[in-house]
Structure formats: structure tokens, C-alpha cells
Design a protein around this motif. Structure first.
Motif, PDB file in Angstrom:
ATOM      1  N   ALA A 141      -0.923   0.240 -19.476  1.00 58.36           N
ATOM      2  CA  ALA A 141      -0.549  -0.945 -18.701  1.00 58.36           C
ATOM      3  C   ALA A 141       0.609  -0.645 -17.750  1.00 58.36           C
ATOM      4  CB  ALA A 141      -0.179  -2.078 -19.641  1.00 58.36           C
ATOM      5  N   ASN A 142       1.641   0.025 -18.267  1.00 55.67           N
ATOM      6  CA  ASN A 142       2.810   0.316 -17.438  1.00 55.67           C
ATOM      7  C   ASN A 142       2.485   1.296 -16.313  1.00 55.67           C
ATOM      8  OD1 ASN A 142       4.502  -1.365 -18.926  1.00 55.67           O
ATOM      9  ND2 ASN A 142       5.101   0.272 -20.344  1.00 55.67           N
ATOM     10  N   PHE A 143       1.707   2.321 -16.618  1.00 52.72           N
ATOM     11  CA  PHE A 143       1.357   3.319 -15.598  1.00 52.72           C
ATOM     12  C   PHE A 143       0.461   2.688 -14.524  1.00 52.72           C
ATOM     13  CE2 PHE A 143      -0.236   7.905 -14.826  1.00 52.72           C
ATOM     14  CZ  PHE A 143       0.789   8.110 -13.906  1.00 52.72           C
ATOM     15  N   THR A 144      -0.433   1.786 -14.947  1.00 51.23           N
ATOM     16  CA  THR A 144      -1.303   1.092 -13.995  1.00 51.23           C
ATOM     17  C   THR A 144      -0.478   0.201 -13.070  1.00 51.23           C
ATOM     18  OG1 THR A 144      -3.119   1.080 -15.613  1.00 51.23           O
ATOM     19  CG2 THR A 144      -3.291  -0.453 -13.752  1.00 51.23           C
ATOM     20  N   ILE A 145       0.482  -0.519 -13.628  1.00 51.21           N
ATOM     21  CA  ILE A 145       1.374  -1.374 -12.824  1.00 51.21           C
ATOM     22  C   ILE A 145       2.140  -0.531 -11.813  1.00 51.21           C
ATOM     23  CG2 ILE A 145       3.446  -2.810 -12.912  1.00 51.21           C
ATOM     24  CD1 ILE A 145       2.449  -3.847 -15.629  1.00 51.21           C
ATOM     25  N   CYS A 146       2.614   0.633 -12.259  1.00 50.45           N
ATOM     26  CA  CYS A 146       3.362   1.533 -11.389  1.00 50.45           C
ATOM     27  C   CYS A 146       2.522   1.946 -10.176  1.00 50.45           C
ATOM     28  CB  CYS A 146       3.794   2.770 -12.175  1.00 50.45           C
ATOM     29  SG  CYS A 146       4.471   4.103 -11.159  1.00 50.45           S
ATOM     30  N   ILE A 147       1.312   2.426 -10.431  1.00 49.53           N
ATOM     31  CA  ILE A 147       0.455   2.913  -9.344  1.00 49.53           C
ATOM     32  C   ILE A 147       0.018   1.761  -8.439  1.00 49.53           C
ATOM     33  CG2 ILE A 147      -1.689   4.102  -8.791  1.00 49.53           C
ATOM     34  CD1 ILE A 147      -1.435   5.589 -11.452  1.00 49.53           C
ATOM     35  N   SER A 148      -0.252   0.601  -9.037  1.00 48.49           N
ATOM     36  CA  SER A 148      -0.659  -0.563  -8.260  1.00 48.49           C
ATOM     37  C   SER A 148       0.445  -0.981  -7.285  1.00 48.49           C
ATOM     38  CB  SER A 148      -1.007  -1.719  -9.198  1.00 48.49           C
ATOM     39  OG  SER A 148      -1.328  -2.888  -8.463  1.00 48.49           O
ATOM     40  N   ARG A 149       1.686  -0.995  -7.756  1.00 45.45           N
ATOM     41  CA  ARG A 149       2.804  -1.364  -6.884  1.00 45.45           C
ATOM     42  C   ARG A 149       3.045  -0.310  -5.818  1.00 45.45           C
ATOM     43  NH1 ARG A 149       7.095  -3.857 -11.376  1.00 45.45           N
ATOM     44  NH2 ARG A 149       5.927  -5.794 -11.736  1.00 45.45           N
ATOM     45  N   MET A 150       2.834   0.958  -6.183  1.00 44.39           N
ATOM     46  CA  MET A 150       2.953   2.029  -5.187  1.00 44.39           C
ATOM     47  C   MET A 150       1.926   1.828  -4.073  1.00 44.39           C
ATOM     48  SD  MET A 150       3.527   5.332  -7.675  1.00 44.39           S
ATOM     49  CE  MET A 150       3.333   6.506  -6.336  1.00 44.39           C
ATOM     50  N   ASN A 151       0.712   1.430  -4.448  1.00 46.40           N
ATOM     51  CA  ASN A 151      -0.328   1.187  -3.455  1.00 46.40           C
ATOM     52  C   ASN A 151       0.041   0.027  -2.528  1.00 46.40           C
ATOM     53  OD1 ASN A 151      -1.963   3.247  -4.417  1.00 46.40           O
ATOM     54  ND2 ASN A 151      -3.092   1.902  -5.813  1.00 46.40           N
ATOM     55  N   LYS A 152       0.575  -1.035  -3.121  1.00 46.61           N
ATOM     56  CA  LYS A 152       0.916  -2.217  -2.330  1.00 46.61           C
ATOM     57  C   LYS A 152       2.095  -1.961  -1.389  1.00 46.61           C
ATOM     58  CE  LYS A 152      -0.780  -5.625  -5.668  1.00 46.61           C
ATOM     59  NZ  LYS A 152      -0.407  -6.717  -6.599  1.00 46.61           N
ATOM     60  N   LEU A 153       3.065  -1.187  -1.867  1.00 43.97           N
ATOM     61  CA  LEU A 153       4.270  -0.933  -1.071  1.00 43.97           C
ATOM     62  C   LEU A 153       4.139   0.296  -0.179  1.00 43.97           C
ATOM     63  CD1 LEU A 153       6.982  -1.669  -3.797  1.00 43.97           C
ATOM     64  CD2 LEU A 153       6.296  -3.147  -1.899  1.00 43.97           C
ATOM     65  N   GLY A 154       3.075   1.031  -0.333  1.00 43.69           N
ATOM     66  CA  GLY A 154       2.866   2.218   0.487  1.00 43.69           C
ATOM     67  C   GLY A 154       3.779   3.372   0.112  1.00 43.69           C
ATOM     68  N   VAL A 155       4.163   3.454  -1.146  1.00 41.10           N
ATOM     69  CA  VAL A 155       5.032   4.541  -1.610  1.00 41.10           C
ATOM     70  C   VAL A 155       4.205   5.801  -1.786  1.00 41.10           C
ATOM     71  CG1 VAL A 155       6.579   5.339  -3.433  1.00 41.10           C
ATOM     72  CG2 VAL A 155       6.603   2.938  -2.737  1.00 41.10           C
ATOM     73  N   LYS A 156       4.631   6.884  -1.169  1.00 36.81           N
ATOM     74  CA  LYS A 156       3.904   8.155  -1.279  1.00 36.81           C
ATOM     75  C   LYS A 156       4.836   9.212  -1.865  1.00 36.81           C
ATOM     76  CE  LYS A 156       2.589  10.206   2.520  1.00 36.81           C
ATOM     77  NZ  LYS A 156       1.760  10.690   3.678  1.00 36.81           N
ATOM     78  N   LEU A 157       4.360   9.910  -2.877  1.00 35.51           N
ATOM     79  CA  LEU A 157       5.155  10.935  -3.542  1.00 35.51           C
ATOM     80  C   LEU A 157       4.745  12.316  -3.047  1.00 35.51           C
ATOM     81  CD1 LEU A 157       5.103   9.505  -7.174  1.00 35.51           C
ATOM     82  CD2 LEU A 157       6.758   9.041  -5.358  1.00 35.51           C
TER      83      LEU A 157
END
Length: 219
Positions: A141-157
Motif C-alpha cells: 500500500a505504501n509503495f503504491t501510494i509513493c509511485i502514484s504520487r510520483m506519477n501525479k507530481l511528475g517526480v523523476k528519479l
């Protein structure tokens, strides 16, 4: 009486005497055999008593019981220690995964460090035990939330961290399958179904992230 008759009588007499002697000797041998048997039993009993007296069997038995009790306590302490290790490592993993949910526009560096910490915590946990379904659910759940927010905010690692994320998704999926298989409790059917759905959501969100990375602009 002829000479041959006299010799024959003497032979018969000698034979009779030999038979008597043999019978007497047989009786004597039986007598001494019985006495020897009785004597051996007494000797054996005496040896047992002397052994118990000399080596203090009762004290040895007490020592053996004490050793057994000590081993039992050691096993219980070992089990308690293992349980404590499981609880601590799972708590550390849960905290590490929860930290990933704090995603901001400028959090790329912080997220990269968080993912490294999460990977270490995850690997440490699965190296000591198979995770419970509840623990895996929290992680997914936590890892999914992390990636989902990265997608929405356009965060690229960076590419190295992206590779770690891909590997983590794969390992988490494998651990989820192991945890579901090992927990046969019928009361966990709903939890297993929820975990399976959570894995699908994780894979979907990571696929979106991969697509965004390949296009050069995360969405």
C-alpha cells in the motif's frame, strides 16, 4: 569259567563303574553350575549397588534433569528472541515504507535515499523470516501510494534508483505470493484477496511510471 569269560566280566564291571563315575561327575558339575549361576547373580547385583554408590547415580540424574531444564529455558529464550527480532525488523520495514508516502515536487533526492533505506529494510526482513500478510499489505500500500504520487507530481528519479524500484516491485510480488501460500488460515481469505488486488495496483502504477520515464516526462 574260561579266561575269556573272566576278561568279559572285568570289562563289564569296569564299564558299570565308569557309568557310575560319569553320573556322579555329572551331578557334581550340575551342582557347581547352579552355585556358579547363583553366585553370578549376587555378584551382578553387588556390582550394580557398588556402581550406584560409587558414581552417585541419583546425583547424576539430578544433574541431567538440571541440564534438560537449562536447555528448555534456552530454547524458550531463543524463541522469544527470534520473535522480538521479527517484530523489530517488521516495524522498521513498515516505517521505511511509510516514509516513502511523503512525496513532493522537489523530493527526488529524499525519495532516492528513502528507497535505498526501504530496500535495505525489506531485504533484512525477508532474510530472517517470511513476512506476514499484514506486513506485506502495508508495504504494498505504501509503495503504491509513493509511485502514484510520483506519477501525479511528475517526480523523476535517477536511472539507478529506477532500477531499484523495478527490482523491489518484483521482490515484493514474490514475497506476497509466499506469504499467501504459507498462511493457510481460512480467516485470512479476504486479506489474501486484498493483497492480490494491492499487487495489481502496484504493478499498474509502476507501469505508468515506466511509461512516463520512457517518454521523458512523468505524469
Amino acid at each position: 569259567m574260561t579266561k575269556s569269560d573272566v576278561i568279559q566280566r572285568l570289562l563289564e564291571e569296569l564299564n558299570n563303574q565308569n557309568q557310575i563315575y560319569i553320573a556322579i561327575i555329572g551331578v557334581v558339575l550340575v551342582f557347581f553350575g547352579v552355585m556358579q549361576w547363583r553366585f553370578s547373580d549376587k555378584q551382578i547385583k553387588k556390582m550394580k549397588d557398588d556402581f550406584k554408590k560409587d558414581f552417585k547415580i541419583e546425583e547424576i540424574n539430578d544433574l541431567i534433569d538440571e541440564i534438560k531444564n537449562t536447555l528448555d529455558k534456552s530454547r524458550k529464550n531463543e524463541q522469544a528472541l527470534k520473535k522480538e527480532i521479527v517484530e523489530v525488523t517488521d516495524m522498521n520495514l513498515d516505517n521505511a515504507s511509510f516514509f516513502l508516502t511523503y512525496v513532493a515536487d522537489d523530493s527526488a533526492n529524499v525519495l532516492s535515499n528513502g528507497i535505498i533505506n526501504f530496500e535495505q529494510a525489506f531485504n533484512k526482513s525477508i532474510s530472517t523470516h517470511n513476512l506476514s500478510i499484514t506486513t506485506v499489505q502495508h508495504v504494498v500500500a505504501n509503495f503504491t501510494i509513493c509511485i502514484s504520487r510520483m506519477n501525479k507530481l511528475g517526480v523523476k528519479l535517477d536511472y539507478k534508483t529506477n532500477d531499484k524500484m523495478e527490482e523491489l516491485v518484483s521482490i515484493i510480488t514474490e514475497q506476497a505470493a509466499i506469504s499467501s501460500k504459507e498462511n493457510t488460515d481460512s480467516n485470512l481469505i479476504l486479506a489474501k484477496q486484498s493483497l492480490a488486488q494491492g499487487i495489481k495496483s502496484l504493478e499498474v502504477e509502476f507501469k505508468k511510471y515506466e511509461d512516463a520515464i520512457s517518454n521523458g516526462h512523468p505524469k
